[in-house]
Structure formats: structure tokens, C-alpha cells
Design an enzyme around this catalytic site. Sequence first.
Site, PDB file in Angstrom:
ATOM      1  N   SER A  61       0.448 -13.363  68.303  1.00 35.62           N
ATOM      2  CA  SER A  61      -0.284 -14.158  69.292  1.00 35.62           C
ATOM      3  C   SER A  61       0.670 -15.073  70.028  1.00 35.62           C
ATOM      4  O   SER A  61       1.752 -15.403  69.536  1.00 35.62           O
ATOM      5  CB  SER A  61      -1.354 -15.004  68.598  1.00 35.62           C
ATOM      6  OG  SER A  61      -0.772 -16.136  67.969  1.00 35.62           O
ATOM      7  N   ASP A  62       0.280 -15.499  71.221  1.00 37.69           N
ATOM      8  CA  ASP A  62       0.999 -16.599  71.844  1.00 37.69           C
ATOM      9  C   ASP A  62       0.640 -17.873  71.083  1.00 37.69           C
ATOM     10  O   ASP A  62      -0.237 -17.883  70.201  1.00 37.69           O
ATOM     11  CB  ASP A  62       0.639 -16.698  73.324  1.00 37.69           C
ATOM     12  CG  ASP A  62       1.753 -17.329  74.151  1.00 37.69           C
ATOM     13  OD1 ASP A  62       2.565 -18.078  73.587  1.00 37.69           O
ATOM     14  OD2 ASP A  62       1.808 -17.081  75.366  1.00 37.69           O
TER      15      ASP A  62
END
Length: 759
Positions: free
Chosen positions: A281-282
Site C-alpha cells: 500500500s501507499d
Amino acid sequence: MTDFAFQDASLSTDARVEDLLSRMTIEEKAGQLTQYFCFGEVPEGLDVDSLPPEHQAFLRQPQMVEAAAARGGVGSLLFIKDAAVANRYQRKVIDGSRHGIPLLFGFDVIHGLRTVFPVPLAQAASWDPAIIEAAQQVAAREARASGIHWSFAPMIDIARDPRWGRIVESIGEDPHLGSAVAAAQVRGFQGDLGADRVLAGPKHFAGYGAARGGRDYEDADVSDAELRNVYLPPFKAAIDAGAANIMSAYMDLNGVPASGNAWLLTDVLRDELEFTGFVVSDANAVKSMEAQHFAEDSTDAAARAIRAGLDMEMAVMDPAFDTLPTALEKGLITEEQLDTAVRRVLSAKFRLGLFENPFVDEDTSEAILTATSHRDLAQHVAERSVVLLKNESALPLRDAASIAVVGQLADSKRDTLGPWVFGHVTEETVSILEGIRSRAGDGIRVDYAPGVGIPDRVFPSPFDAQDPDPGGQDIGVVDNDDAGIENAATVAAAADVAIVVVGERQNQSGETASRSTLDLPGRQLELVQKLVETGTPVVVVLMSGRPLDLQWIAENASSIIQAWYPGTRGGDAIASVLFGDVSPAGRLPVTWPRHVGQVPLIYSHNRTFAPENQGKRYWNEESTPLYPFGYGLSYASFDYTNLSLSSDTVAIGDRFAVSVDVTNTSGVDADDVVQLYIHQRYGSSSRPVRELKGFERVALAAGETRTVTFGLGPDELRHWSAATKTWVQDATTLDIWVGADSTAPLATVLTITANGDSK
């Protein structure tokens, strides 16, 4: 002799992964899927309590990370760039893990580490995949020498709105050019994943560059046709080049957060694009699903992410993935879903050889980071990225006996590097002023005037806290701009030519740096106007990470160079172009608007029902760009002739060749970028008026003619049709242009038949 199968390097990666996985507890598995930011100690003198709460979280990491490492409860750390620190954490986590599972260290190696290359948009402007690959190979070598295993790059979001701050990191507006650049970057970073390479992490999947209004973090609403025809091709190219990691985006895509979007991460990424690596994920994107009112709580968010196909959470504080054991107990996920994610992460660690070689050689690190060959390549890449936008005989500077250099950006080393650099040493940078003085030598007088200040951002950048020198000289503060303008005009009037460096400070581009205007900040335009009034030829050097409003400057300045943020040896590179040691051959990877009111403005728009009025969409000004996509001038001149096809008619599925003769009609050796565009006149869907489908950067000696040939076939001619919900290649008539930019006039026509009756 090894105690366990996973320790046996002679076994396959799959066999080692399965053996290790069978020995892990649920808590250990969850730990492997967690990545923490780790910025180290709080910078001396920084008042953490005065910062916004979300910024404080970045700086209160050390104790939390130390505790997680000591118990083996973390799989990856982000933002460590020192070999000794990496080794210390690696030892701690190996000793704290029952099975000695090493850490995976990630870092934002966007356009270099110690050696800083031009920003990614500038590299795309080189239209040279080979040099881009070489640059990222150097970046990987320096990263690995620092203990880094994984780069959160390339950013391969198509960017079509220059208001968006992250356009500076992008590959530009075009999927064909962007795909070539994306693949080159992946090859440079990863190669065969040897000891001097790192995992590539293309980002942000997907559609992040389509943020509404060019506002960072906004949601994106993208049709299936636009997603597949425009935004996904660079990811497909990166995956085909071997990308081992993909980063999911923060934002909602069509109403569903990308990091919890099973259709996006599984149906599209895994099934359609055939990605087999792991997805991260960011920053905080899993927990953010609560803020986006998609997930009920952290446990729900973690479960949604795992079910969607996300494998690792990048977390600042209190990771949602800490709740994965609870999610399993509640039946929100299955152990097989959890194991699938862990397999992908462990596979990457085995592929990198971390179980055999978890530590970095601290003794060799500095020699690699300071290699002269790296700096020389940085200059070469910068020279190939410069775009000459206008030239009325002021350049090259072959006859000038005196030069005035104006503008605070000319003497700002930090701004020369650009945004998204964290491993740099500012003092090693060559500013534009220094580059000009060095190249001019003793025979040419070079005077400098700072001119005007550049106002800082209204809202500070959260990334300045991690940058040891965010602003370089404090160029946002000037005692008296009026006096600065008058002094600059006096200096310019006494010179044969004035070079004025204007643009944006580096932290005015990048993440959280979107703009509502494309005007030059502060009184820089007024400064340029005053210099022009002196009658001295004025060369404008623009330092920016996006197109800016150049309407007045384009009308009145003698020459314009788009320098971007050119990196560690940027000053030497710009001087080489100014003095004619290098003929500029960069070409625009974006359409350059006249005014912010036109954006988004792209060359590959669809044909309207009133095409004769295409340039008159606004009643008050032209709706055409100031400079078209693919545009750039040279100190040489080129002619295009003898455009030909290998066949005038081909069947669907057949390949054919397009050839053109390119002649350097000048007395200057120079590069040109030959570009091929197509338009499909009719078929399953309306198609853009022009689409780039081939390009080649060629070096031509003075007077030389070369035949350039492009091959086209189904891969280049198909498109995803909203009418059929599939990829199609139509029987149609195809217009083909070859030339120097997206307005190339040299054209021919091809017929594509459905019955195989080609000739």
C-alpha cells in the site's frame, strides 16, 4: 548442513517459502506483512510539538520501530539510507525472529540517491529509454550499497493536468512514451536482481494521475476505456519488464479505495496484467480506508485489503495489519488468504538473497556513492533532457564576451536537485551559475544578480522535515524586490546576453504541491520584463517540474530553455547546452498549455463533430497549446522525406513497416527524435486525432541522411472499446504521420482489411 529446508539455498524459492511458511505463527505472518516508516532520531533543534499531528507521527517512530524489530514483528522498514544503521536493524530483527527472517529495506529512490539525476519528467523528455535505464541502474547501485533493497519507483502514473504536483515524478501524458520509460526504469532498477540491483516498485495502481482538478489525494473517476487505453499500459510494460512489486494508490478509483479494490488488485492486476509479485500500500492507505468511509475500523480495513489482494501495509503508526490475527479469528479472512500474501513477500526476500546475505558491506559504501562515473552520467542524462522551446539566434553563446546571470534559482544548489531526493549531499551539486562560470572560464565576464525572491508555499510541505536542506539558500526572503529588479536590469544592460533562471522552488513541485495557477511565483515575470526592456538579448532558463505560463515570455524573450530540475551536475549540463557543446534534443513529454484555464489539454483528444473549430473552443483566446506534445528545437535543422509503407494494405493481425528518411541539413552534429503518430478514421470506437505509436532518438552528423523504420502491428493498433468491452483491432483506414512532434505534416494512408486480402 542446514537445520531447515528454508535455509537450504540449493532448493527452489517455492520450496523454501513453503517450508518457512509452515513454521510460522499467525502473529509472525502478520509481522511480515507490515512495513514501518523509520526516520531515525528527531533532527536537532526541531520542535516536534509545533508540527501538525500527522507530521509528528513521522518523527516519533524510533521507539516503536525498535520494539517491533526486537520481537521480529516487522517485515520491512522504510527510509533508512545508511549502511551501518541498516545493518544494526537487520541484526536486531534477525535475532528477534525465531526463524531469522531478514528485513526488506525500502526507500524513495525516485531519481537518484547520492547522485541525483534529472527529475523523472525530465528523463521522459530525453525520449531515450537506454539512458533512463542507465540512470536507474546507477541509482540501484548506490541504493544497494546503502543497505536499500527496494525502490518505491518508478512512478508511472499518466499525468495530464500540470496543476497536479506529482506530474514532476511522472512519465508524462502519453501511454506509448510512458510505457517505454516505465520498462526502462524497471530494467535499470532490477536487472536480474544481482547484488547491485533493487526491487522496482511501480506506482500508483491505478489512476492516481487522474485526480480531480489536479488536486493531490482527490478521488479519480476513470472510464474502463480510458483506464485500459491510457492509464494501464505503462503498468503492463513495467510488469512485462519484470517488476517485482506494485504499489497501490491512496485514492478512490470509481468510488472504491484502490488499496481495498478487489476488482483492481486481483481481476485487473493479477488476472489481466498477469502480475505475480507482491503489492504494497501507499503510506497509511489501509488505515485511510476508515477516513474514506469505506471500512468500519482497522480490523475491517485490514481484512478488506487482504481480501482485495494487497500483500503489505506501509504504516506510519499503529498498523491496521496488527489486527490480522483478530480478523482471522472473526472469519473476516482465511488463513489461505493470509498465507498467499506472506508467500509473495517471502519470495521477494529469497529472490534478493537476503537469507544468505542480509548485511551490507559498510566499507565499500562511500566509494560507490561518490563514484565519478555516476556524476558524469548524471550530467549526460541532464544534457539529453533539456528542451529548447525558442531560439532567435541568442544561442549558443559562442560570441558573448560578457554574460549576466540573473535569478536566485541560478545560485540555488538545493533547487537544482529538485524534489523527492533524500540521500543527497547539497554541497556536491553544481548550480547553474557555477556551471556557467566554469564553462566561461577566464575569457568571458560573468556577473550575477539575484533579482527577486520566490515566495514559499502557503502550506508547508510535510516532506521538508525529512529533507536536511529543504530550501537551500533562503531564496523566499528578499529585503527589497524593487531594488533587486533594478539591480538585475543594470547588470543585464552591461552584458552581451542575459541568462535569467526563473521557475519554482523544488518544494513547490511534488506530493502535496498542487497549484491552482501556472503563473511564475512572485514577481519573476516582472523581472523578466524589466530585463527585456534593457535591449540585451534575454535567454530564459526555466527550472520547474511542470509547464508554466510562458505566454509573455514566448512572445518577447530571445530564447527559452526548459531545464526542469537537472540534478547533481545540472549546472554543468545547462552550461554545455547554452554554450553549444551539446545541441539540445529533449522533447516535451506533455502538451504545454497557454494558460491554466485550458487544462487538462492533451494532444490525443478525440475528434469532435466540428473539427474545423478545434482551435476556437474559447471565444477569448486560442484553445491550442503554446507548445505541442513532442516539441523541441535544436541547434541543427532536419528534413523528413520519402515516407513509405511496406504495404498499402494489410489484414487485421498483420505487421507492416513505416520508413522515413531524416536528413541533418545543418553544419551541426545533433540528435533528433523521430516520432510516428496514427489516427483510425472509423471502427468500433472513436479514436484520438493522433496517437504516438513509435519514436527513435537518432544521432545525425552534419549533412547525414538516415532511414528510420518503425514496425507496427496488432499491439500498436488495437484499443479497448467501450462498445464491445474487449480489446479490438478494426478493419479501417489509418492515417500515419512521421515528423518532429505531434503536429507533423508528412503523412500517408494505410488500409486495414478484415479478410486477409493484403498486398
